[in-house]
Structure formats: structure tokens, C-alpha cells
Design a protein around this motif. Structure first.
Motif, PDB file in Angstrom:
ATOM      1  N   ALA A 317      28.092 -39.680  72.632  1.00 35.37           N
ATOM      2  CA  ALA A 317      27.854 -38.374  72.007  1.00 35.37           C
ATOM      3  C   ALA A 317      28.344 -37.246  72.902  1.00 35.37           C
ATOM      4  CB  ALA A 317      26.374 -38.210  71.676  1.00 35.37           C
ATOM      5  N   GLU A 318      28.082 -37.356  74.211  1.00 38.74           N
ATOM      6  CA  GLU A 318      28.530 -36.310  75.147  1.00 38.74           C
ATOM      7  C   GLU A 318      30.051 -36.268  75.238  1.00 38.74           C
ATOM      8  OE1 GLU A 318      24.592 -36.614  78.089  1.00 38.74           O
ATOM      9  OE2 GLU A 318      26.477 -37.615  78.601  1.00 38.74           O
ATOM     10  N   ALA A 319      30.683 -37.440  75.222  1.00 37.29           N
ATOM     11  CA  ALA A 319      32.151 -37.481  75.292  1.00 37.29           C
ATOM     12  C   ALA A 319      32.767 -36.866  74.041  1.00 37.29           C
ATOM     13  CB  ALA A 319      32.626 -38.921  75.470  1.00 37.29           C
ATOM     14  N   ASN A 320      32.211 -37.185  72.864  1.00 41.93           N
ATOM     15  CA  ASN A 320      32.733 -36.613  71.634  1.00 41.93           C
ATOM     16  C   ASN A 320      32.573 -35.097  71.603  1.00 41.93           C
ATOM     17  OD1 ASN A 320      33.500 -39.107  70.622  1.00 41.93           O
ATOM     18  ND2 ASN A 320      31.573 -39.440  69.529  1.00 41.93           N
ATOM     19  N   LEU A 321      31.444 -34.608  72.079  1.00 46.26           N
ATOM     20  CA  LEU A 321      31.224 -33.167  72.144  1.00 46.26           C
ATOM     21  C   LEU A 321      32.209 -32.514  73.108  1.00 46.26           C
ATOM     22  CD1 LEU A 321      29.660 -30.566  71.574  1.00 46.26           C
ATOM     23  CD2 LEU A 321      27.989 -31.274  73.327  1.00 46.26           C
ATOM     24  N   SER A 322      32.440 -33.140  74.251  1.00 45.45           N
ATOM     25  CA  SER A 322      33.381 -32.586  75.228  1.00 45.45           C
ATOM     26  C   SER A 322      34.779 -32.456  74.629  1.00 45.45           C
ATOM     27  CB  SER A 322      33.434 -33.474  76.476  1.00 45.45           C
ATOM     28  OG  SER A 322      32.178 -33.539  77.111  1.00 45.45           O
ATOM     29  N   LEU A 323      35.188 -33.468  73.866  1.00 52.52           N
ATOM     30  CA  LEU A 323      36.508 -33.425  73.231  1.00 52.52           C
ATOM     31  C   LEU A 323      36.578 -32.323  72.187  1.00 52.52           C
ATOM     32  CD1 LEU A 323      37.316 -37.208  72.812  1.00 52.52           C
ATOM     33  CD2 LEU A 323      38.539 -35.578  74.244  1.00 52.52           C
ATOM     34  N   MET A 324      35.524 -32.156  71.403  1.00 53.27           N
ATOM     35  CA  MET A 324      35.506 -31.098  70.394  1.00 53.27           C
ATOM     36  C   MET A 324      35.657 -29.728  71.048  1.00 53.27           C
ATOM     37  SD  MET A 324      35.103 -32.237  67.209  1.00 53.27           S
ATOM     38  CE  MET A 324      34.453 -30.776  66.423  1.00 53.27           C
ATOM     39  N   LEU A 325      34.935 -29.489  72.122  1.00 55.24           N
ATOM     40  CA  LEU A 325      35.003 -28.200  72.804  1.00 55.24           C
ATOM     41  C   LEU A 325      36.364 -28.004  73.472  1.00 55.24           C
ATOM     42  CD1 LEU A 325      31.429 -28.145  74.419  1.00 55.24           C
ATOM     43  CD2 LEU A 325      32.201 -26.980  72.329  1.00 55.24           C
ATOM     44  N   ALA A 326      36.920 -29.086  74.034  1.00 55.69           N
ATOM     45  CA  ALA A 326      38.225 -28.987  74.679  1.00 55.69           C
ATOM     46  C   ALA A 326      39.320 -28.667  73.673  1.00 55.69           C
ATOM     47  CB  ALA A 326      38.552 -30.285  75.411  1.00 55.69           C
ATOM     48  N   ASN A 327      39.120 -29.076  72.416  1.00 51.43           N
ATOM     49  CA  ASN A 327      40.108 -28.811  71.366  1.00 51.43           C
ATOM     50  C   ASN A 327      39.875 -27.481  70.657  1.00 51.43           C
ATOM     51  OD1 ASN A 327      41.946 -30.993  71.444  1.00 51.43           O
ATOM     52  ND2 ASN A 327      40.367 -32.342  70.610  1.00 51.43           N
ATOM     53  N   GLY A 328      38.977 -26.651  71.204  1.00 48.58           N
ATOM     54  CA  GLY A 328      38.849 -25.281  70.714  1.00 48.58           C
ATOM     55  C   GLY A 328      37.667 -25.011  69.813  1.00 48.58           C
ATOM     56  N   ALA A 329      36.851 -26.006  69.542  1.00 47.32           N
ATOM     57  CA  ALA A 329      35.707 -25.778  68.661  1.00 47.32           C
ATOM     58  C   ALA A 329      34.608 -25.006  69.399  1.00 47.32           C
ATOM     59  CB  ALA A 329      35.156 -27.108  68.161  1.00 47.32           C
ATOM     60  N   SER A 330      33.864 -24.188  68.656  1.00 45.30           N
ATOM     61  CA  SER A 330      32.688 -23.529  69.234  1.00 45.30           C
ATOM     62  C   SER A 330      31.519 -24.508  69.227  1.00 45.30           C
ATOM     63  CB  SER A 330      32.342 -22.280  68.418  1.00 45.30           C
ATOM     64  OG  SER A 330      31.898 -22.671  67.121  1.00 45.30           O
ATOM     65  N   VAL A 331      30.425 -24.107  69.867  1.00 41.56           N
ATOM     66  CA  VAL A 331      29.257 -24.986  69.899  1.00 41.56           C
ATOM     67  C   VAL A 331      28.735 -25.231  68.483  1.00 41.56           C
ATOM     68  CG1 VAL A 331      26.852 -25.177  70.658  1.00 41.56           C
ATOM     69  CG2 VAL A 331      28.604 -24.357  72.252  1.00 41.56           C
ATOM     70  N   ASP A 332      28.696 -24.165  67.659  1.00 42.71           N
ATOM     71  CA  ASP A 332      28.202 -24.323  66.285  1.00 42.71           C
ATOM     72  C   ASP A 332      29.148 -25.199  65.460  1.00 42.71           C
ATOM     73  OD1 ASP A 332      25.993 -22.802  66.827  1.00 42.71           O
ATOM     74  OD2 ASP A 332      26.883 -20.926  66.098  1.00 42.71           O
ATOM     75  N   GLU A 333      30.455 -25.003  65.626  1.00 45.08           N
ATOM     76  CA  GLU A 333      31.429 -25.819  64.891  1.00 45.08           C
ATOM     77  C   GLU A 333      31.329 -27.290  65.297  1.00 45.08           C
ATOM     78  OE1 GLU A 333      34.963 -22.478  64.231  1.00 45.08           O
ATOM     79  OE2 GLU A 333      34.930 -23.734  66.029  1.00 45.08           O
ATOM     80  N   ALA A 334      31.129 -27.528  66.602  1.00 46.10           N
ATOM     81  CA  ALA A 334      30.982 -28.899  67.075  1.00 46.10           C
ATOM     82  C   ALA A 334      29.718 -29.536  66.510  1.00 46.10           C
ATOM     83  CB  ALA A 334      30.957 -28.930  68.605  1.00 46.10           C
ATOM     84  N   SER A 335      28.648 -28.733  66.410  1.00 44.22           N
ATOM     85  CA  SER A 335      27.392 -29.254  65.845  1.00 44.22           C
ATOM     86  C   SER A 335      27.604 -29.704  64.415  1.00 44.22           C
ATOM     87  CB  SER A 335      26.308 -28.163  65.899  1.00 44.22           C
ATOM     88  OG  SER A 335      26.066 -27.777  67.239  1.00 44.22           O
ATOM     89  N   ASP A 336      28.289 -28.868  63.633  1.00 45.06           N
ATOM     90  CA  ASP A 336      28.534 -29.223  62.237  1.00 45.06           C
ATOM     91  C   ASP A 336      29.410 -30.460  62.124  1.00 45.06           C
ATOM     92  OD1 ASP A 336      27.052 -27.058  61.434  1.00 45.06           O
ATOM     93  OD2 ASP A 336      28.779 -25.733  61.177  1.00 45.06           O
ATOM     94  N   GLN A 361      31.385 -23.392  80.171  1.00 42.71           N
ATOM     95  CA  GLN A 361      32.156 -24.125  79.175  1.00 42.71           C
ATOM     96  C   GLN A 361      33.660 -24.116  79.450  1.00 42.71           C
ATOM     97  OE1 GLN A 361      30.628 -23.648  75.186  1.00 42.71           O
ATOM     98  NE2 GLN A 361      32.685 -23.925  74.300  1.00 42.71           N
ATOM     99  N   PRO A 362      34.277 -22.997  79.900  1.00 39.58           N
ATOM    100  CA  PRO A 362      35.718 -23.033  80.217  1.00 39.58           C
ATOM    101  C   PRO A 362      36.065 -24.065  81.290  1.00 39.58           C
ATOM    102  CG  PRO A 362      34.982 -20.765  79.999  1.00 39.58           C
ATOM    103  CD  PRO A 362      33.753 -21.617  79.969  1.00 39.58           C
ATOM    104  N   GLN A 363      35.137 -24.268  82.241  1.00 41.61           N
ATOM    105  CA  GLN A 363      35.378 -25.291  83.263  1.00 41.61           C
ATOM    106  C   GLN A 363      35.423 -26.685  82.640  1.00 41.61           C
ATOM    107  OE1 GLN A 363      31.952 -23.964  85.736  1.00 41.61           O
ATOM    108  NE2 GLN A 363      33.408 -23.946  87.442  1.00 41.61           N
ATOM    109  N   LEU A 364      34.555 -26.900  81.639  1.00 40.17           N
ATOM    110  CA  LEU A 364      34.541 -28.188  80.945  1.00 40.17           C
ATOM    111  C   LEU A 364      35.877 -28.420  80.223  1.00 40.17           C
ATOM    112  CD1 LEU A 364      33.219 -30.726  79.717  1.00 40.17           C
ATOM    113  CD2 LEU A 364      32.252 -29.234  77.934  1.00 40.17           C
ATOM    114  N   VAL A 365      36.350 -27.406  79.508  1.00 38.98           N
ATOM    115  CA  VAL A 365      37.610 -27.529  78.777  1.00 38.98           C
ATOM    116  C   VAL A 365      38.747 -27.860  79.741  1.00 38.98           C
ATOM    117  CG1 VAL A 365      39.313 -26.275  77.401  1.00 38.98           C
ATOM    118  CG2 VAL A 365      36.859 -26.008  76.918  1.00 38.98           C
ATOM    119  N   HIS A 366      38.811 -27.128  80.863  1.00 37.11           N
ATOM    120  CA  HIS A 366      39.878 -27.344  81.844  1.00 37.11           C
ATOM    121  C   HIS A 366      39.806 -28.757  82.419  1.00 37.11           C
ATOM    122  CE1 HIS A 366      42.667 -26.553  85.136  1.00 37.11           C
ATOM    123  NE2 HIS A 366      41.768 -27.055  85.960  1.00 37.11           N
ATOM    124  N   LEU A 367      38.612 -29.214  82.738  1.00 35.68           N
ATOM    125  CA  LEU A 367      38.455 -30.527  83.360  1.00 35.68           C
ATOM    126  C   LEU A 367      38.819 -31.648  82.385  1.00 35.68           C
ATOM    127  CD1 LEU A 367      37.567 -32.038  85.885  1.00 35.68           C
ATOM    128  CD2 LEU A 367      35.219 -31.965  85.056  1.00 35.68           C
TER     129      LEU A 367
END
Length: 376
Positions: A317-336, A361-367
Motif C-alpha cells: 500500500a505504501e509503495a503504491n501510494l508513493s508511485l501515485m504521488l511521484a506521478n503527480g497525484a495529490s493526496v486526495d487524488e491518490a486516496s480516491d 512530499q517533494p523529497q519523496l517524489v524526487h527519491l
């Protein structure tokens, strides 16, 4: 092959050797031509010698590998008796010369390997290029044929430098293909589709994710040209390509142009057009000139999630969320998209930050992007 003109025949042989580096399997047809030119019964090119680790790789003029790898030479490991080893590099050698120089000729090799296949004569050379791979060329004749002589050895010697260069070309092409596959894999890990276009903007290559975008009708291919469904956006794509083409003519090979492609369902693709690094001393209508990169946040490989789980100890679940955020989704969009509540999403995010040793969160996207790009 025209044998009435010796010079033309030799030229055809040389050209055939280089062309063999481009075929699959390499040199099979060319070995047949060489066999006929030298009046041999068969011709072999040993690219990898057989050993206890495997059968190696031997190309025959006539038969596929599957037809003769069960022969006693391989199945009974009779290659251990083969006297044609450690020959002087790039020097044609006859079996009769090896047997004459041997203190005690190996009767077992003759009885078990040569006689059952009516091999009375062998002309061999170990091909060696200091800057390329090594291989071994073997030609055989049966007992009904005259022995190989000086004429065949001389022709073989003239072909040696061409075989060595062709082997080097074949190895370099293999390396390029490996690098291309690694690059394509890296692009796929980042959910980036790529289309290669020639000078007339025709698509001449694409990766797996590009094919997927076409199959899902998010992009179209008409008359070999990439097309967007919306006419206004398609005109914008033509304009970007024209701008990059003009930069190419003016010598600015680093220019890249970008646009967002809005889809009917409300999502958007990120599209970048840039020049392919030019190939020196090559020009032609079917060479890649432009590359179009398309990023679709909805495309994610399951392998990307697995990589993040292994790298950072994340849950699925954490990996899928990380990918969603890295691909530009917001927290609310990722939740949906993940069908979880915003509260659960933020709980996952706090756990991710703790495991990765980051706070924003930007650090997460970069990493995430950097990790997947380097391991793709």
C-alpha cells in the motif's frame, strides 16, 4: 556465386561475411557460400566453445543447432579429444599438419568423431582480434575429395581480417541492443512511453508503454504518423515538432518542447518532443530524428511497486501510494484512486517518511523517481 570472375567472387565473399553479422542466426547463409567457394563438405563457425558448462554456440552452414547438438561430439563430450585447440591465431591450419606434428596421433578422435561423419580433411583457423571477440572457423572434406591445399589456405587467410572485423561489428551491435533494452526498461519503469520518429515524422519505433497508449486510444497512429484526437492539440504537436526541427537545422540539438494532452475523461498526458542525438556519418529517411516522450500517470508497472518495497521496506500500500504521488497525484487524488480514506493515506505517508528518512512530499517524489530511473 559467379566463379568465372575470381575477383568478383572474392568481393562477394567479403561482402557476405559483413552482411552475416546482421543476420539471425549470424553467418549461416554465408558459411554455405564459403563452403562452396572452398569446395568443402561443410563449414562451421564456433562462437563459443563447448565445455562442461554448456554446449557453447556453433553455427553450421546447413543445419540448425537443434539438429546436431545431440551428436556424440557434444553429447559424449568428445570435444575434449579435439586437436583443433590453441591454434596459432589467424593462421589457417590443416588437420594433416596437426597429425604430422603430433608425437602420437589421437586415434580416438579419428575413430569416434571423424570417421562416422566421413570427415577426412579439416581446414581450421582461430580468429582473434585484440579489440573484439574470438571465434573458430572450421571447414571439412570427405574421403572422396582431394585434400585441402595451398590455394584454399591462401583464400582462407585473405578472408581472416574481414571475419575479425565482422565479429567485432556483431559484438558491438549486440552491446547496442542490450543498452537499448536497458534504456527501454528504465523508461517503462517510470511509466514513460517513447516514440521514435524519422525526418518525415513517421513512427519507426516505440516501446511497450507506447503500444499500450495506442491500444487504449489515448494516442492514435494514422498513416504511420502520431496523431492526437483533438485537432487543436494535434496542431500544437505539429508545431512543437516543427520548432524542434528548426532547432536541428540551426545546430541547437538540445532544444525540447513540451505540452499537456488533455484526455476526454479529464486526465492529462505529459508530452515532450526532442531530437535524437545524431549518429555520426549516417543519414537516411528511416533513421530516428525525433523522440516523443509521453508520461501517463495511470500507467504503473507492478515491478515498480516491488522495487520500492525491496529498496525501502515499504508495504504494498505504501509503495503504491508513493508511485501515485511521484506521478503527480495529490493526496486526495491518490486516496480516491487507491480507494482508501484521506486519513489512511496520511497515515501511510507518515510511515513512508519515517522509513525513508524524509520530511516533505517533494523529497519523496524526487527519491522515488531517482531510484526507479537508476534501477530501471
Amino acid at each position: 556465386m559467379d566463379t568465372s570472375d575470381p575477383l568478383n567472387s572474392f568481393s562477394q565473399l567479403v561482402g557476405s561475411i559483413y552482411h552475416g553479422a546482421l543476420e539471425d542466426p549470424p553467418w549461416q547463409r554465408q558459411l554455405a557460400e564459403l563452403r562452396d567457394a572452398l569446395g568443402a563438405s561443410d563449414a562451421f563457425l564456433i562462437l563459443q566453445r563447448p565445455s562442461d558448462a554448456g554446449l557453447g554456440l556453433t553455427i553450421s552452414a546447413d543445419e540448425s543447432v537443434a539438429q546436431w547438438t545431440q551428436a556424440p561430439y557434444f553429447a559424449q563430450r568428445l570435444y575434449l579429444l579435439d586437436p583443433f585447440v590453441n591454434l596459432p591465431p589467424n593462421q589457417p591450419t590443416l588437420l594433416s599438419e596437426l597429425l604430422a606434428d603430433a608425437a602420437e596421433p589421437d586415434d580416438a578422435f579419428i575413430r569416434l568423431v571423424l570417421e562416422p561423419y566421413d570427415i577426412a580433411q579439416i581446414l581450421g583457423v582461430d580468429l582473434h582480434d585484440p579489440s573484439g571477440p574470438s571465434a573458430s572457423l572450421r571447414l571439412t572434406r570427405g574421403s572422396a575429395h582431394a585434400p585441402f591445399g595451398a590455394e584454399q589456405k591462401q583464400l582462407c587467410a585473405l578472408l581472416i581480417p574481414h571475419f575479425c572485423r565482422a565479429l567485432r561489428i556483431h559484438a558491438q551491435l549486440g552491446q547496442i541492443d542490450t543498452e537499448r533494452q536497458l534504456y527501454a526498461g528504465a523508461m517503462s519503469q517510470l511509466a514513460v512511453a517513447s516514440f521514435l520518429l524519422d525526418e518525415q515524422q513517421r513512427v519507426i519505433g516505440s516501446n511497450r508503454l507506447a503500444e499500450r497508449l495506442l491500444a487504449e486510444a489515448k494516442l492514435q497512429l494514422r498513416g504511420e504518423r502520431l496523431k492526437l484526437a483533438d485537432e487543436r492539440q494535434d496542431a500544437r504537436l505539429r508545431q512543437l515538432i516543427a520548432q524542434v526541427a528548426e532547432a536541428r537545422r540551426s545546430g541547437s540539438a538540445t532544444l525540447a518542447r513540451a505540452m499537456l494532452v488533455e484526455l476526454p475523461e479529464g486526465a492529462a498526458l505529459s508530452l515532450v518532443v526532442r531530437l535524437v542525438p545524431p549518429t555520426a556519418h549516417a543519414e537516411g529517411a528511416r533513421l530516428p530524428v525525433f523522440v516523443v516522450f509521453v508520461s501517463d500517470p495511470s500507467l504503473q508497472d507492478a515491478s515498480s511497486s516491488s522495487l520500492l518495497m525491496e529498496l525501502f521496506g515499504l508495504t504494498r500500500a505504501e509503495a503504491n501510494l508513493s508511485l501515485m504521488l511521484a506521478n503527480g497525484a495529490s493526496v486526495d487524488e491518490a486516496s480516491d484512486a487507491l480507494h482508501i480514506s484521506p486519513y489512511t493515506t496520511r497515515a501511510h505517508l507518515r510511515s513512508i517518511f519515517s522509513k525513508l528518512g524524509i520530511a516533505r512530499q517533494p523529497q519523496l517524489v524526487h527519491l522515488v523517481l531517482k531510484s526507479l530511473a537508476s534501477l530501471g
